[in-house]
Design an enzyme around this catalytic site. Structure first.
Site, mmCIF file in Angstrom:
data_model
loop_
_atom_site.group_PDB
_atom_site.id
_atom_site.type_symbol
_atom_site.label_atom_id
_atom_site.label_comp_id
_atom_site.label_asym_id
_atom_site.label_seq_id
_atom_site.Cartn_x
_atom_site.Cartn_y
_atom_site.Cartn_z
ATOM 1 N N LYS A 1 -2.518 -7.712 3.338
ATOM 2 C CA LYS A 1 -3.254 -6.829 2.439
ATOM 3 C C LYS A 1 -4.433 -7.554 1.782
ATOM 4 O O LYS A 1 -5.495 -6.968 1.566
ATOM 5 C CB LYS A 1 -2.313 -6.262 1.371
ATOM 6 C CG LYS A 1 -1.344 -5.225 1.906
ATOM 7 C CD LYS A 1 -2.063 -3.997 2.410
ATOM 8 C CE LYS A 1 -1.140 -2.895 2.849
ATOM 9 N NZ LYS A 1 -1.850 -1.683 3.321
ATOM 10 N N SER B 1 -2.301 -3.439 -2.054
ATOM 11 C CA SER B 1 -0.970 -3.417 -2.665
ATOM 12 C C SER B 1 -0.965 -4.261 -3.927
ATOM 13 O O SER B 1 -1.648 -5.303 -4.000
ATOM 14 C CB SER B 1 0.068 -3.964 -1.678
ATOM 15 O OG SER B 1 1.305 -4.161 -2.310
ATOM 16 N N SER B 2 -0.184 -3.827 -4.908
ATOM 17 C CA SER B 2 -0.088 -4.591 -6.159
ATOM 18 C C SER B 2 0.585 -5.944 -5.945
ATOM 19 O O SER B 2 0.476 -6.828 -6.801
ATOM 20 C CB SER B 2 0.664 -3.791 -7.219
ATOM 21 O OG SER B 2 1.970 -3.483 -6.793
ATOM 22 N N CYS B 3 1.282 -6.126 -4.801
ATOM 23 C CA CYS B 3 1.910 -7.428 -4.540
ATOM 24 C C CYS B 3 0.877 -8.498 -4.206
ATOM 25 O O CYS B 3 1.227 -9.676 -4.075
ATOM 26 C CB CYS B 3 2.957 -7.324 -3.426
ATOM 27 S SG CYS B 3 2.293 -7.029 -1.778
ATOM 28 N N TYR C 1 3.475 -9.763 3.928
ATOM 29 C CA TYR C 1 2.820 -8.467 3.746
ATOM 30 C C TYR C 1 1.611 -8.600 2.827
ATOM 31 O O TYR C 1 0.537 -8.056 3.102
ATOM 32 C CB TYR C 1 3.829 -7.477 3.163
ATOM 33 C CG TYR C 1 3.281 -6.108 2.873
ATOM 34 C CD1 TYR C 1 3.029 -5.208 3.902
ATOM 35 C CD2 TYR C 1 3.033 -5.691 1.557
ATOM 36 C CE1 TYR C 1 2.535 -3.930 3.640
ATOM 37 C CE2 TYR C 1 2.551 -4.428 1.286
ATOM 38 C CZ TYR C 1 2.310 -3.547 2.330
ATOM 39 O OH TYR C 1 1.825 -2.287 2.061
ATOM 40 N N HIS D 1 11.571 1.019 -0.362
ATOM 41 C CA HIS D 1 11.214 0.460 -1.654
ATOM 42 C C HIS D 1 12.243 0.879 -2.700
ATOM 43 O O HIS D 1 13.129 1.689 -2.444
ATOM 44 C CB HIS D 1 9.806 0.911 -2.056
ATOM 45 C CG HIS D 1 8.733 0.271 -1.254
ATOM 46 N ND1 HIS D 1 7.926 0.964 -0.374
ATOM 47 C CD2 HIS D 1 8.335 -1.025 -1.174
ATOM 48 C CE1 HIS D 1 7.074 0.133 0.202
ATOM 49 N NE2 HIS D 1 7.304 -1.083 -0.267
#
Length: 313
Positions: free
Chosen positions: A142, A109-111, A138, A182
């Site tokens: 990841k 994930s880009s987070c 989260y 989202h």
């Protein structure tokens, strides 16, 4: 070798990305696809996961299963997002390695990139700064998965584990629940409700200034098939996957309003959190392998809205 007769397990096949993968795999006549619903297989239960792998000689895995949500869900239940995703990843990674799966794709994930990060974000910037707190649980899971892919490949001298970080995925079969969705799917639902109720104005969270990059689920699915077919080209690293263009939340709300046909005024509640101000990936390493996205953003928005109107209650 990944081919039409390979035994393919799509974990999370009813979700946004999993359903797109099923569609793309069937389009290209991959015939031996295994799916299991949550009721049929609890992926957080290691013994049940091992029984599943014992009974099925799986060649390839697309790991789309996991607990996902938006700002509200991540803020309210960070431990749940951390715990459930860690269990699913660990169980499937262990069994994929133990039972000699040829390749597995894990989706990061880009987070997992820093909250404040030079843009566009290169793979080299990963873990170079503090995370956005609203998605930390989260993101931690990841991060463990991304490190896990590299670690298994290193320890067992294999290229079995493939890791890709897609930016915000959207498309049919998205989650439109306002508590756990989202931003793009939440905006579609909010704006559609405002239109149906003839609201003169609609108030949205934050300032509208944060910028996000979106990529259609079918583009990610096609990219995933491409990865499986080109394992020999890959390094033991994660690859960014995005469309190359970002939009402010204000621009996104205006584009959706146009598609929905909402004519009211959109206002912004600046007391609510914005999250990370900009998340644009540098996908040049992935694109250099010979793949590129095909779905135009406006076309993707229209098809997503049509699916929402036809399917979502």
């Amino acid at each position: 070798m990944f081919n039409q007769n390979s035994k393919i397990y799509v974990a999370g096949h009813t979700g946004l990305l999993g359903s797109a993968l099923i569609k793309v795999l069937k389009k290209y006549e991959y015939k031996n696809i295994i799916t299991k619903s949550h009721a049929e297989l609890e992926l957080t239960d290691k013994s049940k996961v091992e029984d599943f792998f014992k009974k099925n000689k799986i060649n390839f895995i697309f790991l789309c299963a996991g607990k996902v949500g938006g700002i509200i869900g991540n803020k309210a239940s960070p431990a749940s997002y951390l715990h459930e995703n860690l269990l699913i990843q660990d169980n499937i990674f262990e069994m994929a390695n133990k039972y000699d799966v040829e390749n597995i794709i894990f989706y990061g994930s880009s987070c997992t990139y820093p909250k404040v990060c030079k843009q566009p974000m290169k793979e080299e910037y990963w873990l170079s700064g503090a995370l956005e707190e609203t998605s930390m649980g989260y993101a931690a899971a990841k991060i463990a998965g991304i490190i896990g892919c590299k670690s298994y490949n290193t320890q067992y001298n294999t290229d079995r584990f493939i890791c890709v970080i897609p930016n915000s995925i959207y498309g049919p079969n998205d989650n439109f629940d306002l508590e756990n969705s989202h931003v793009l799917s939440a905006l579609i639902k909010k704006i559609d409700i405002a239109k149906e109720q003839n609201q003169d104005s609609l108030t949205l969270w934050g300032s509208g200034k944060p910028r996000r990059e979106f990529i259609h689920s079918e583009d990610v699915a096609n990219a995933s098939v491409f990865l499986m077919q080109n394992v020999h080209k890959l390094e033991n690293r994660h690859y960014n996957l995005g469309s190359g263009t970002d939009y402010s939340i204000k621009e996104l709300s205006e584009a959706i309003s146009k598609i929905v046909g909402y004519k009211g005024k959109i206002e912004w509640d600046i007391e609510k959190p914005d999250g990370t101000m900009k998340k644009l990936l540098d996908s040049s390493k992935f694109l250099a392998l010979g793949w590129k996205p095909k779905i135009k953003f406006e076309d993707g928005l229209r098809s997503t809205y049509r699916w929402y109107k036809d399917n979502y209650e």
